[in-house]
Design a protein around this motif. Structure first.
Motif, mmCIF file in Angstrom:
data_model
loop_
_atom_site.group_PDB
_atom_site.id
_atom_site.type_symbol
_atom_site.label_atom_id
_atom_site.label_comp_id
_atom_site.label_asym_id
_atom_site.label_seq_id
_atom_site.Cartn_x
_atom_site.Cartn_y
_atom_site.Cartn_z
ATOM 1 N N ASN A 199 0.740 -1.216 0.702
ATOM 2 C CA ASN A 199 0.214 -0.255 0.196
ATOM 3 C C ASN A 199 0.971 1.658 0.077
ATOM 4 O O ASN A 199 0.246 2.236 -0.380
ATOM 5 C CB ASN A 199 -0.859 0.500 1.401
ATOM 6 N N HIS A 200 2.233 0.904 -0.056
ATOM 7 C CA HIS A 200 3.842 1.852 0.497
ATOM 8 C C HIS A 200 4.380 2.058 -1.478
ATOM 9 O O HIS A 200 4.873 0.943 -1.117
ATOM 10 C CB HIS A 200 3.295 2.537 1.533
ATOM 11 N N VAL A 217 8.888 7.293 -8.820
ATOM 12 C CA VAL A 217 9.032 6.502 -7.680
ATOM 13 C C VAL A 217 9.400 5.479 -7.706
ATOM 14 O O VAL A 217 10.005 4.838 -8.983
ATOM 15 C CB VAL A 217 7.474 5.636 -8.183
ATOM 16 N N ILE A 218 9.804 5.054 -6.764
ATOM 17 C CA ILE A 218 11.363 4.006 -6.431
ATOM 18 C C ILE A 218 10.722 2.621 -6.623
ATOM 19 O O ILE A 218 9.331 2.210 -5.520
ATOM 20 C CB ILE A 218 11.446 4.283 -5.264
ATOM 21 N N ALA A 219 11.243 1.977 -7.662
ATOM 22 C CA ALA A 219 10.445 0.655 -7.649
ATOM 23 C C ALA A 219 10.919 -0.803 -6.670
ATOM 24 O O ALA A 219 12.678 -0.319 -6.092
ATOM 25 C CB ALA A 219 11.238 -0.002 -9.180
ATOM 26 N N LYS A 220 9.986 -1.325 -6.622
ATOM 27 C CA LYS A 220 9.911 -1.882 -4.987
ATOM 28 C C LYS A 220 11.561 -3.817 -5.835
ATOM 29 O O LYS A 220 12.022 -3.960 -4.872
ATOM 30 C CB LYS A 220 8.808 -2.560 -5.123
ATOM 31 N N ASP A 221 11.127 -3.805 -6.713
ATOM 32 C CA ASP A 221 12.102 -4.954 -7.358
ATOM 33 C C ASP A 221 13.555 -4.810 -7.909
ATOM 34 O O ASP A 221 13.884 -5.402 -9.234
ATOM 35 C CB ASP A 221 10.833 -5.773 -8.542
ATOM 36 N N LYS A 222 13.766 -3.703 -8.489
ATOM 37 C CA LYS A 222 15.251 -2.409 -8.923
ATOM 38 C C LYS A 222 15.664 -2.140 -7.281
ATOM 39 O O LYS A 222 15.171 -2.097 -6.476
ATOM 40 C CB LYS A 222 14.947 -1.830 -9.985
ATOM 41 N N THR A 223 17.586 -3.081 -7.582
ATOM 42 C CA THR A 223 18.437 -1.678 -6.719
ATOM 43 C C THR A 223 18.810 -0.740 -7.434
ATOM 44 O O THR A 223 19.161 -0.334 -6.627
ATOM 45 C CB THR A 223 19.629 -3.151 -5.914
ATOM 46 N N LEU A 224 18.900 -0.680 -9.322
ATOM 47 C CA LEU A 224 19.782 -0.303 -9.470
ATOM 48 C C LEU A 224 18.173 0.881 -9.947
ATOM 49 O O LEU A 224 17.891 0.109 -11.223
ATOM 50 C CB LEU A 224 20.264 -0.245 -10.171
ATOM 51 N N MET A 225 18.068 1.394 -10.305
ATOM 52 C CA MET A 225 17.733 2.585 -11.705
ATOM 53 C C MET A 225 18.299 3.576 -11.387
ATOM 54 O O MET A 225 18.705 4.802 -10.314
ATOM 55 C CB MET A 225 16.518 2.249 -10.497
ATOM 56 N N GLU A 241 4.851 7.232 0.440
ATOM 57 C CA GLU A 241 3.821 7.578 0.053
ATOM 58 C C GLU A 241 2.884 6.491 -0.457
ATOM 59 O O GLU A 241 3.526 5.567 -0.762
ATOM 60 C CB GLU A 241 3.796 8.613 -1.255
ATOM 61 N N PRO A 242 1.253 7.287 -0.405
ATOM 62 C CA PRO A 242 0.778 6.280 -1.195
ATOM 63 C C PRO A 242 0.939 5.515 -2.244
ATOM 64 O O PRO A 242 1.840 5.687 -3.467
ATOM 65 C CB PRO A 242 -0.337 6.703 -1.332
ATOM 66 N N ALA A 243 0.817 3.880 -2.297
ATOM 67 C CA ALA A 243 1.219 3.136 -3.775
ATOM 68 C C ALA A 243 1.024 4.074 -4.391
ATOM 69 O O ALA A 243 -0.224 4.671 -5.238
ATOM 70 C CB ALA A 243 0.947 1.633 -3.593
ATOM 71 N N GLY A 244 2.148 4.107 -5.891
ATOM 72 C CA GLY A 244 1.698 4.754 -7.059
ATOM 73 C C GLY A 244 2.264 5.820 -7.108
ATOM 74 O O GLY A 244 2.129 6.867 -7.814
ATOM 75 N N VAL A 251 5.888 15.297 4.130
ATOM 76 C CA VAL A 251 6.770 16.126 4.787
ATOM 77 C C VAL A 251 7.148 15.311 5.634
ATOM 78 O O VAL A 251 8.537 14.842 5.799
ATOM 79 C CB VAL A 251 6.649 17.655 5.066
ATOM 80 N N GLU A 252 5.807 15.016 6.498
ATOM 81 C CA GLU A 252 5.667 14.129 7.594
ATOM 82 C C GLU A 252 6.425 12.596 7.624
ATOM 83 O O GLU A 252 6.854 12.105 9.003
ATOM 84 C CB GLU A 252 5.091 14.467 8.309
ATOM 85 N N LYS A 253 5.705 12.346 6.735
ATOM 86 C CA LYS A 253 7.162 10.780 6.093
ATOM 87 C C LYS A 253 8.190 11.554 5.238
ATOM 88 O O LYS A 253 8.453 9.888 4.591
ATOM 89 C CB LYS A 253 6.248 10.049 5.182
ATOM 90 N N LEU A 254 9.217 11.501 5.714
ATOM 91 C CA LEU A 254 10.111 12.322 4.482
ATOM 92 C C LEU A 254 11.537 11.536 5.863
ATOM 93 O O LEU A 254 11.143 11.742 7.261
ATOM 94 C CB LEU A 254 11.187 13.724 5.247
#
Length: 261
Positions: A199-200, A217-225, A241-244, A251-254
């Motif tokens: 969900n995130h 958005v940073i991909a979940k399935d990659k380590t280099l991008m 952030e929320p998924a997508g 800011v509070e989730k930095l």
């Protein structure tokens, strides 16, 4: 003139039954059969053996084949003078032979049909394998291109390395970024970035004069991008952030950031 000895020694009775003799030879044999009771008995036994062989191997022929065969035998009987040699049995014997041939043809056709289906299935398997192979090759080629892009960006003398260390929200986090202002490229290594639930997502931002601009958005399935390069960025920042992804940073989730020199 044909005699009994010639008839028996040369297998002429068998040839007669199989219809392999000409009209003159058939007529001579029929005269001998009519005048020699012993020879007639031998012929009857031979005919019975042939009939048994035919019936043991018979299969039901198509109606069309049976009709044509009976009409042919009837026409032949009317056109040629023959000695009555159990005509009903002859018809059965000929019918048995014809049925056996029809059966063999049907078996052969069925075998060929099965072979054709097997070949079609093999071709479909080959085509499927080729499609899968081509897809695999395309994926590998893309991975190779990406790897070359990453390697080129990282080893470029103009590339600068920045380490984004986790804050109190995510102290174990660590992201390595490679920024090249001349080629305007950004590559990040997220191997040390903790996994999130479905969900995130992590999202990266560039701070330009106080405004946070989305880098992707940073991909979940990659380590280099690769991430988007933003001109005049003063810092790099990562939030949860929320998924997508989101259109503005939470800011509070930095969870980590680094200032660029």
């Amino acid at each position: 003139m044909m005699d009994k000895k010639t008839l028996l020694e040369n297998g002429l009775l068998e040839q007669y039954l199989l219809g392999e003799l000409n009209a003159k030879e058939r007529e001579q044999i029929e005269q001998l059969l009519a005048s020699d009771a012993e020879l007639k008995t031998h012929f009857d036994q031979l005919e019975q053996n042939f009939e048994t062989l035919g019936l043991e191997n018979t299969v039901t022929p198509p109606v069309k084949v049976k009709t044509q065969l009976l009409e042919g035998i009837k026409s032949s009987s009317n056109a040629t003078k023959v000695v009555d040699l159990k005509s009903n049995n002859n018809s059965k014997w000929y019918l048995g032979i014809a049925a056996s041939i029809a059966g063999l043809l049907m078996i052969g056709s069925f075998w060929m049909y099965n072979q054709l289906n097997q070949v079609k299935q093999q071709l479909q398997t080959v085509e499927t394998n080729n499609t899968e192979l081509n897809t695999t090759i395309e994926v590998l080629n893309k991975e190779l291109r990406d790897t070359n892009t990453f390697y080129t960006a990282i080893v470029n003398p103009d590339t600068e390395q920045y380490i984004l260390k986790g804050n109190d929200l995510l102290p174990e986090a660590k992201v390595v970024s490679y920024v090249n202002h001349k080629t305007k490229s950004v590559v990040i290594n997220t191997e040390r970035l903790p996994k999130l639930d479905d969900n995130h997502d992590y999202q990266m931002w560039a701070d330009v004069e106080g405004e946070m601009i989305n880098m992707g958005v940073i991909a979940k399935d990659k380590t280099l991008m690769t991430m988007a390069y933003i001109d005049h960025a003063e810092s790099l920042n990562i939030t949860i952030e929320p998924a997508g992804g989101n259109d503005h940073p939470t800011v509070e989730k930095l969870v980590t950031n680094v200032y660029l020199n």
